[in-house]
Design an enzyme around this catalytic site. Structure first.
Site, PDB file in Angstrom:
ATOM      1  CE  LYS A 161      -3.934   1.870   2.710  1.00  0.00           C
ATOM      2  NZ  LYS A 161      -4.729   1.664   3.947  1.00  0.00           N
ATOM      3  CB  SER A 177      -8.186   3.287   3.071  1.00  0.00           C
ATOM      4  OG  SER A 177      -7.296   2.674   3.996  1.00  0.00           O
ATOM      5  CB  SER A 220      -8.246   0.352   5.992  1.00  0.00           C
ATOM      6  OG  SER A 220      -8.899   1.591   6.049  1.00  0.00           O
TER       7      SER A 220
END
Ligand code: ZN
Lengths: 481, 475
Positions: free
Chosen positions: B73, B148, B172
């Site tokens: 990420k 996310s 997330s």
């Protein structure tokens, strides 16, 4: 002051002496090229995290012990949020409602009497960087100072005169230096002071509105700024005006206070617990160990020097000003020198040699360990050598640290003239060559003894046993014709 | 499920194939660029690491992640690689150091192929709040992958790589894992170093892995766990040390959170899937008991106070002074801050900074922040206490399956509610896992969530692996 009383509290920021910064491993040192002592942590680079440096706790503990404060075994870090270019994270790690210590006091002498000021709290925080505003309106920032550990010492509003604030700051600096917690260099910014000043009519129970003075970077500035602010506030009250809380900056060159721009709401720092750091925990055993390793503090030393050793006031203050000086003196005494002689030597020849050669005390004591000097002092006090000879030995000793005093005595061919017959001959010749001075002595001018002794020492190249020479001299001077 | 590359075990059998397979993986990332999974590909770094892994394996080294191809990420720092956090404000920012998790992955033999898309600064539940474009759900390109950590979920679900790192603050990783039909583990707070993870809500954030199976998640979590001198909140608790994960073989006592199973927001298909799970578990001989978490319903408001308060401070450093974007019209210091942060941050980030600033402000602090901390404590105690009497708690991961792109973007509160079942584990710091169970009537994945006591990741994953075997299509 026309019936007004001054009310002042001081906030002292002291940079702690540590190898590395408070939350990263960058060196904690003054004077490097700008922005060279930095890393992701103190630059606030995205993703970096602070890790607390335990060295900081030891220093804070020393100070808290020296101030007689209550040390909190659990304290907490908080974030103080505000925007400024020299604050790379947009917040300062500080301590808000759980400070490292509370309470304590500091005593000092002002105008000949002792005053004691209570301390509210001492808390840990990190320093911000340094902004320099250039003539063209731009600002440059040096972040070397970011993350340097600070302790903020907040006093109660107990000062009633500007000189008291100056004397307190000076005593705090002396204490910080003495215990090695802060180097106290105000011109390098390692010790800084803010003052909260208000005035009120004498006898009034409540405090009036106060103003904060920042950037007081010398003891003189503290006193001058407080005096100027006192005058300003009294003048406003006398004209029927009101004081509004504001922050003023002391301009050292122009010796005047300049109001700082304040943005609305800028004093809402939105403190909240720093989630990146666990609660700061120390044990009572840790505190006890530090207490046991603490030197005697200046106040206690002065007590010892004056009561136990009966030294005069000048010596008492001189010897207790620096831990190296007091430590050296104490060793001289422990190894057999009398307190009087030890003090005389440290304040005399030792200090002179430091001044002449520009040595630090550490440098000096490396060259001439206290035990060595103590040997020389005792030799002198016993009369094995004269004071003049001792001085010569001392001068040789500081440049030849590998030699012992005995070796130097031998090398310099020093001996003490104790031959009473020989001394008698030299002295009677001197006396007979100075009939006028002899007459003066006989008229009652006892000072003439010093004059004759000087000549005796000159004639014997300082080798005469002073006590013996004096006895012989007195006999001759007082002899009836 | 899609597999575009051989398994790590197959690669370890013939390690010399690794460089080619890394090439394939990068090629499929490019081929599938319309999914919006990646924001940067690290070809040179990946190829160099592949070569190094080959020679290390050939010289006899046992690499726990040998053969693993991984995506990360883009809120986790990799030295000399871009770090955008999905934000315009970090324009052209390159990391000067690598996160601890990156060092641990590479040391263990993983090859990192690129950085994945995310909601800006990890704030969102759909990966629609990215300045670098949205990510699409591989099961239905009209739907969000969750967020996310949407990009990391898509990269694994689409078969581009074996595993990926996301980050959790309130769900997330588990929520996109559920939406994309893969496994996602939120470790115990302190289990994994946060050094190098760009902070959102520091007291909640954890780096969290995705993979298709619990066994693969285990391989990754085992490597990245453990104390780190650079993160004072990392824990020294012992790390899982079994070489590989075995499905749990004993009988379990599983707690069912009644309030969650009866929640009004729960979609019928998810409810049906939960009932299936429960009967499969009963059939397998496990004991199911009902558990009450009466205060868990306050999790969302508490979370949005604590997380936004911390975020308002964490994001203060993005000010246009030292790195990243600075607005070109700045004239003075105030305008550096105002214009840069106004234009540099997206709408959701600005909304959360304002919320966080508000709840910490003088006069509101006690009503919001202090109260939220107290309620957080209550929720955490309740959850930890419930976990004393069961092996795990079972809940749906999300109330619904993947929603349509644009469906919730203008309704932040309904978006926030998609984290309703995941947030309690973050507030309490306990580990929680999402395992795919079945597909709904639209063919979208449904995930189930398991929560476990602190530092029991290995057992939690082994229970997850046992549940994988009970799945309707899992046998
Ligand atoms: Zn640093």
């Amino acid at each position: 002051m026309s019936g007004y009383e001054l009310v002042v509290g001081l906030e002292i920021h002291a940079q702690l002496v540590t190898k590395t910064k408070a939350f990263c491993r960058c060196a904690n040192r003054y004077g490097a090229e700008p922005n060279t002592l930095v890393c992701p942590v103190c630059l606030g680079t995205p993703g970096a995290l602070p890790v607390f440096n335990r060295e900081v706790v030891a220093q804070a503990t020393r100070l808290a012990i020296a101030l007689g404060a209550d040390i909190h075994l659990h304290s907490r870090f908080d974030r103080k949020n505000y925007f400024y270019p020299d604050l790379p994270k947009g917040y300062q790690i500080s301590q808000f409602d759980h400070p490292f210590s509370t309470g304590g006091h500091l005593s000092f002498i002002v105008n000949g009497s002792t005053k004691s000021i209570n301390i509210t709290r001492a808390h840990l925080e990190e320093d911000a960087g340094k902004s320099m505003h250039l003539a063209d309106g731009s600002t440059i920032v040096d972040l070397n100072r970011c993350g340097v550990p600070l302790i903020e010492i907040v006093s109660e509003p107990e000062f009633r005169a500007a000189e008291e604030a100056g004397a307190y700051l000076s005593a705090m600096r002396e204490l910080l230096r003495f215990i090695g917690v802060c180097d106290g260099n105000m011109d390098e910014g390692s010790l800084r002071c803010d003052a909260n000043v208000s005035v009120r009519k004498i006898g009034e129970p409540e405090f009036r509105e106060r103003c904060e003075m920042k950037n007081l970077n010398s003891i003189r500035s503290v006193e001058r700024a407080i005096a100027a602010e006192t005058k300003r506030q009294i003048a406003i009250y006398e004209q029927g005006g009101v004081i509004h809380r504001q922050t003023l900056q002391w301009n050292e060159q122009e010796e005047r206070l300049i109001p700082m721009r304040v943005k609305e709401g800028s004093d809402d720092y939105r403190y909240f617990p720093e989630p990146d750091l666990p609660e700061l925990r120390i044990t009572q055993a840790f505190v006890d160990d530090i207490r046991a390793s603490m030197p005697m503090l200046p106040e206690q030393l002065r007590e010892k020097y004056s009561t136990t050793y009966k030294l005069n006031r000048e010596a008492v203050y001189y010897l207790a000003i620096d831990i190296r000086i007091s430590g050296y003196t104490d060793t001289l005494i422990e190894t057999g020198s009398t307190a009087q002689s030890a003090a005389k030597w440290v304040m005399g020849p030792v200090t002179r040699s430091l001044n002449e050669r520009g040595w630090s005390f550490d440098e000096f004591s490396r060259r001439v360990p206290a035990a060595t000097l103590s040997g020389l002092i005792q030799k002198t006090d016993r009369g094995d050598i004269t004071l003049g000879q001792a001085n010569a030995v001392f001068k040789a000793l500081i440049v030849k640290p590998e030699k012992s005093p005995d070796e130097i005595v031998a090398e310099l061919g020093i001996e003490v003239m104790r031959d009473e017959v020989k001394l008698g001959a030299i002295i009677s010749e001197i006396v007979s060559e100075h009939p006028e001075e002899l007459a003066k002595f006989r008229e009652g001018k006892t000072k003439m003894v010093g004059f004759f002794m000087g000549l005796v020492m000159q004639a014997t190249k300082g080798q005469a046993d002073a006590q013996l020479a004096k006895n012989v001299l007195m006999e001759l001077l007082e002899a009836k014709e | 499920m899609l597999r575009r590359i051989p398994s790590p075990a197959a690669i370890r059998q013939s390690p010399r194939r690794l460089p080619d397979i890394v090439g394939q993986s990068l090629a499929s990332a490019r081929e599938l660029s319309s999914l919006g999974a990646f924001v940067s590909l690290l070809d040179a770094r990946a190829h160099q690491q592949a070569q190094s892994v080959v020679s290390r394996i050939e010289s006899g080294e046992q690499l726990p992640l040998g053969g693993y191809i991984v995506a990360v990420k883009d809120n986790i720092a990799i030295k000399d690689a871009p770090l955008t956090c999905g934000s315009k404000i970090l324009d052209f920012h390159q990391s000067t150091f690598s996160a601890t998790v990156i060092e641990r992955l590479e040391e263990a033999g993983a090859v990192i192929i690129g950085k994945t898309n995310l909601d800006e600064f990890a704030m969102g539940s759909s990966t629609e709040n990215s300045a670098l474009g949205i990510a699409l759900n591989p099961f239905d390109p009209d739907r969000v992958p969750g967020g996310s950590s949407g990009g990391s979920a898509v990269a694994v679900a689409a078969g581009i790589c074996h595993a990926s790192l996301g980050s959790e603050t309130g769900g997330s990783v588990r929520q996109p894992a559920a939406f994309c039909g893969i496994c996602g583990l939120k470790p115990t707070y302190g289990r994994v170093s946060r050094y190098g993870l760009v902070a959102f809500g520091s007291s909640l954030d954890q780096v969290s892995p995705f993979a298709k199976t619990c066994a693969e998640v285990y391989d990754v979590i085992r490597v990245i766990s453990g104390s780190d001198q650079r993160d004072a909140t990392s824990s020294a608790a012992p790390v899982p040390d079994s070489a590989c994960l075995e499905p749990f073989s004993g009988k379990l006592r599983i707690g069912l959170v009644k309030d969650f199973l009866e929640h009004e927001a729960l979609e019928p298909d998810v409810r049906i899937a939960m009932n299936d799970t429960i009967s499969a578990l009963k059939k397998a001989g496990h004991e199911l008991v009902e558990v009450e978490l009466p205060n868990a319903k306050y999790s969302i408001p508490v979370y949005y106070i604590v997380a936004t308060a911390e975020a308002s401070s964490n994001l203060a450093r993005f000010d246009g002074v030292r790195y990243g974007y600075r607005h070109r019209d700045v004239t003075d210091l105030a305008s550096v801050y105002d214009l840069t942060r106004e234009a540099g941050f997206g709408k959701e980030v600005r909304r959360r900074i304002m919320m966080g600033t508000y709840v910490l402000s003088a006069g509101y602090y006690d009503a919001y922040y202090t109260t939220a901390l107290k309620v957080r404590r209550i929720i955490a105690d309740e959850l930890v206490n419930a976990l004393k009497y069961v092996d795990v708690l079972l809940t749906p991961t999300t109330p619904s399956t993947a929603f349509k792109i644009g469906e919730k973007i203008d309704d932040p509160v309904s978006m926030y509610l998609s984290d309703i079942f995941t947030v309690p584990a973050n507030l309490a710091g306990v580990p929680a896992l999402s395992v795919p169970w079945s597909l709904d009537s639209k063919g979208l994945p449904i995930g189930i969530q398991l929560m476990a006591p602190h530092f029991t990741e290995e057992k939690l994953l082994s229970i997850g692996a046992a549940i994988e075997l009970l799945r309707p299509e899992g046998k």
